[in-house]
Design a protein around this motif. Structure first.
Motif, PDB file in Angstrom:
ATOM      1  N   ASP A 250       8.918  -1.612   4.821  1.00  0.00           N
ATOM      2  CA  ASP A 250       8.758  -2.971   5.350  1.00  0.00           C
ATOM      3  C   ASP A 250       7.320  -3.461   5.199  1.00  0.00           C
ATOM      4  OD1 ASP A 250      11.411  -2.894   5.987  1.00  0.00           O
ATOM      5  OD2 ASP A 250      11.126  -2.550   8.146  1.00  0.00           O
ATOM      6  N   ASP A 251       6.358  -2.565   5.331  1.00  0.00           N
ATOM      7  CA  ASP A 251       4.960  -2.972   5.155  1.00  0.00           C
ATOM      8  C   ASP A 251       4.705  -3.459   3.736  1.00  0.00           C
ATOM      9  OD1 ASP A 251       4.319  -2.366   7.762  1.00  0.00           O
ATOM     10  OD2 ASP A 251       3.657  -0.319   7.314  1.00  0.00           O
ATOM     11  N   PHE A 252       5.268  -2.740   2.765  1.00  0.00           N
ATOM     12  CA  PHE A 252       5.119  -3.137   1.362  1.00  0.00           C
ATOM     13  C   PHE A 252       5.726  -4.525   1.127  1.00  0.00           C
ATOM     14  CE2 PHE A 252       7.208  -3.241  -2.874  1.00  0.00           C
ATOM     15  CZ  PHE A 252       6.070  -3.272  -3.670  1.00  0.00           C
ATOM     16  N   ILE A 253       6.922  -4.741   1.677  1.00  0.00           N
ATOM     17  CA  ILE A 253       7.590  -6.036   1.516  1.00  0.00           C
ATOM     18  C   ILE A 253       6.755  -7.138   2.157  1.00  0.00           C
ATOM     19  CG2 ILE A 253       9.594  -7.393   2.225  1.00  0.00           C
ATOM     20  CD1 ILE A 253      10.134  -5.502  -0.109  1.00  0.00           C
ATOM     21  N   GLY A 254       6.169  -6.864   3.313  1.00  0.00           N
ATOM     22  CA  GLY A 254       5.328  -7.867   3.972  1.00  0.00           C
ATOM     23  C   GLY A 254       4.104  -8.215   3.156  1.00  0.00           C
ATOM     24  N   ASP A 255       3.595  -7.257   2.372  1.00  0.00           N
ATOM     25  CA  ASP A 255       2.415  -7.513   1.543  1.00  0.00           C
ATOM     26  C   ASP A 255       2.724  -8.370   0.322  1.00  0.00           C
ATOM     27  OD1 ASP A 255       0.779  -6.059   3.231  1.00  0.00           O
ATOM     28  OD2 ASP A 255       0.983  -4.180   2.089  1.00  0.00           O
ATOM     29  N   ILE A 256       3.937  -8.257  -0.217  1.00  0.00           N
ATOM     30  CA  ILE A 256       4.240  -8.934  -1.489  1.00  0.00           C
ATOM     31  C   ILE A 256       5.086 -10.189  -1.320  1.00  0.00           C
ATOM     32  CG2 ILE A 256       4.133  -6.747  -2.738  1.00  0.00           C
ATOM     33  CD1 ILE A 256       7.253  -6.967  -2.965  1.00  0.00           C
ATOM     34  N   SER A 257       5.543 -10.478  -0.096  1.00  0.00           N
ATOM     35  CA  SER A 257       6.451 -11.619   0.072  1.00  0.00           C
ATOM     36  C   SER A 257       6.341 -12.189   1.477  1.00  0.00           C
ATOM     37  CB  SER A 257       7.893 -11.183  -0.194  1.00  0.00           C
ATOM     38  OG  SER A 257       8.377 -10.371   0.876  1.00  0.00           O
ATOM     39  N   GLU A 258       7.168 -13.212   1.710  1.00  0.00           N
ATOM     40  CA  GLU A 258       7.194 -13.819   3.038  1.00  0.00           C
ATOM     41  C   GLU A 258       8.201 -13.126   3.957  1.00  0.00           C
ATOM     42  OE1 GLU A 258      10.181 -16.312   0.606  1.00  0.00           O
ATOM     43  OE2 GLU A 258       8.425 -15.007   0.294  1.00  0.00           O
ATOM     44  N   PHE A 259       8.879 -12.088   3.453  1.00  0.00           N
ATOM     45  CA  PHE A 259       9.885 -11.392   4.248  1.00  0.00           C
ATOM     46  C   PHE A 259       9.274 -10.210   5.001  1.00  0.00           C
ATOM     47  CE2 PHE A 259      12.054 -13.388   0.661  1.00  0.00           C
ATOM     48  CZ  PHE A 259      12.960 -14.185   1.341  1.00  0.00           C
ATOM     49  N   ALA A 264      15.891  -7.872   4.021  1.00  0.00           N
ATOM     50  CA  ALA A 264      15.778  -9.327   3.895  1.00  0.00           C
ATOM     51  C   ALA A 264      15.326  -9.703   2.479  1.00  0.00           C
ATOM     52  CB  ALA A 264      14.796  -9.871   4.927  1.00  0.00           C
ATOM     53  N   TRP A 265      14.373  -8.941   1.943  1.00  0.00           N
ATOM     54  CA  TRP A 265      13.906  -9.211   0.571  1.00  0.00           C
ATOM     55  C   TRP A 265      15.044  -9.042  -0.423  1.00  0.00           C
ATOM     56  CZ3 TRP A 265      13.728  -6.928  -4.154  1.00  0.00           C
ATOM     57  CH2 TRP A 265      12.838  -7.468  -5.102  1.00  0.00           C
ATOM     58  N   LYS A 266      15.815  -7.959  -0.248  1.00  0.00           N
ATOM     59  CA  LYS A 266      16.913  -7.695  -1.172  1.00  0.00           C
ATOM     60  C   LYS A 266      17.972  -8.792  -1.117  1.00  0.00           C
ATOM     61  CE  LYS A 266      16.762  -2.648  -1.662  1.00  0.00           C
ATOM     62  NZ  LYS A 266      17.541  -1.407  -1.496  1.00  0.00           N
ATOM     63  N   ALA A 267      18.285  -9.251   0.080  1.00  0.00           N
ATOM     64  CA  ALA A 267      19.308 -10.295   0.215  1.00  0.00           C
ATOM     65  C   ALA A 267      18.866 -11.573  -0.497  1.00  0.00           C
ATOM     66  CB  ALA A 267      19.587 -10.579   1.691  1.00  0.00           C
TER      67      ALA A 267
END
Length: 433
Positions: A250-259, A264-267
């Protein structure tokens, strides 16, 4: 009245007469506009009477200018009279001319060719499949992970996948060549970025070591003076770096996107990929349906129509280059080509585009496809909205030609939809390219 004679090769000959009264008016107009060109002793410039100028310079002194003033209207009327679709400027020759007899001239024109339609309904297209698998989404996420990779120095021999920082100097037969020397270059081993065989010979090297790399340039190398030749590169590796990939969490996703979460990113990514695939599939199906209709039709396309399409294609490139600040001559030099060679290369595509336009027009005519007033109004609304303009304000700027253009666009879109809707789906979309 104008006489029409159909010729071979989508040509026609119009024999057109301008009556004496119309020609005399044109002569008087030509005299008023051009009298100043003809000096006559005893008269101020442009003030000599027409008859005196004609006495000095000949009876036909104003004939050419008068003809230029009057032939166009007569030609337009003749084209309309015979309901011709002309695709190029006419080749005009005067048969006879005189103040008391008027003008008779011949205008040879190139006509829009007739299309012989084949089957345009029931064209085979791939079955619509907009499925995106979880595996596809995982691959997209892995690509994001690769984009965020970083390289860190290691104290060990270089392996495939590592990045090396190096200086090199190349030579052929002991002589250095232009472009063969560089410092502080980065190279990922195994990426096949350099000449074949170059990267393989750096596997196992450590930071601070030097090594000669022996390679042979490809026979079709872009630099002709090096093509097919054996070369030696003296290489010194300054650093060996391994790639480190971040953890997918989740930390990685928060760094690269608004999710905030991976799920949530995958959806969101899956929804976007479905839309992208739908657009791709729909475009492919449309292109295949139109291509099928075109392949089944026959038409003898005049060379002038192909030439004009080539003109459009070349001009489009020039406009785009100008917009990016690139010079046309520099662009041609970079591609190692000439404008004439480029134009020749475009002819096949240009012919296909012209044929497509002609076939779609012919299908529209055969199916009585036309834009309704409501559809034209809707198209106008779309254009106004795309330009952030009030609809009524936008409509006030439109000419009859603009409205005709929009009506043609609507008719083309309706015809394409007719072809696609009548297509037959195949069961194996992956084999339809």
């Amino acid at each position: 009245m104008a006489q029409l004679e159909k010729l071979e090769g989508n040509k026609a000959k119009l024999t057109i007469t301008v009556d004496a009264e119309t020609f005399r008016k044109a002569l008087n107009e030509a005299y008023r506009k051009t009298a100043g060109r003809y000096p006559v002793q005893g008269f101020r410039k442009g003030k000599a009477p027409r008859k005196i100028i004609e006495t000095y310079y000949g009876e036909g002194v104003f004939f050419e200018d008068a003809f230029e003033l009057c032939w166009g209207d007569a030609y337009d009327a003749a084209v309309k009279e015979h309901d011709l679709f002309v695709v190029d400027r006419p080749d005009v020759d005067i048969v006879s001319i005189g103040e008391n007899e008027g003008v008779t001239y011949v205008a040879e024109v190139t006509l829009k060719p007739e299309v012989t339609l084949g089957e345009y309904k029931g064209i085979a297209v791939p079955k619509a499949d907009y499925t995106v698998s979880d595996e596809d989404v995982d691959k997209a996420l892995e690509a994001e992970r690769e984009n965020q990779a970083r390289f860190v120095d290691v104290d060990r021999p270089a392996e495939n996948g590592d990045r090396v920082l190096l200086d090199y100097s190349g030579s052929v037969d002991g002589e250095k060549f232009d472009g063969g020397t560089a410092e502080d270059q980065t190279l990922v081993l195994g990426s096949n970025t350099f000449i074949p065989g170059f990267e393989d010979q750096l596997v196992g090297i450590k930071a601070g070591e030097s090594r000669d790399v022996n390679v042979t340039f490809p026979t079709e190398y872009h630099a002709e003076n090096l093509a097919g030749k054996a070369a030696v590169f003296a290489c010194t590796v300054k650093a060996v770096q391994k790639k480190e990939l971040p953890e997918i969490d989740d930390d990685f996703i928060g760094d690269i996107s608004e999710f905030e979460t991976v799920d949530a990113w995958k959806a969101d990514k899956k929804a976007k990929m479905v839309e992208e695939k739908k657009q791709y599939m729909d475009n492919m199906r449309e292109n295949l349906a139109i291509k099928g209709a075109c392949d089944n039709a026959t038409v003898d396309i005049p060379a002038v129509m192909i030439d004009r399409q080539v003109d459009y294609m070349v001009q489009d490139i020039k406009y785009r280059l100008a917009g990016s600040g690139l010079d046309w001559d520099t662009y041609l030099k970079y591609l190692n080509t000439t404008e004439q060679a480029m134009r020749e290369n475009y002819r096949t595509e240009a012919e296909a585009r012209v044929k497509m336009q002609l076939v779609i027009d012919a299908i529209a005519k055969a199916e009585n496809v036309a834009a309704t007033d409501e559809e034209i109004e809707e198209e106008i609304k779309k254009y106004a909205e795309s330009g952030n303009t009030d609809v009524e304000t936008f409509k006030a700027t439109l000419t009859d030609g603009d409205r005709e253009y929009l009506a043609d666009r609507v008719a083309v879109d309706k015809t394409v939809k007719l072809i696609v809707d009548a297509a037959v789906e195949t069961e194996e979309p992956e084999k339809a390219e």
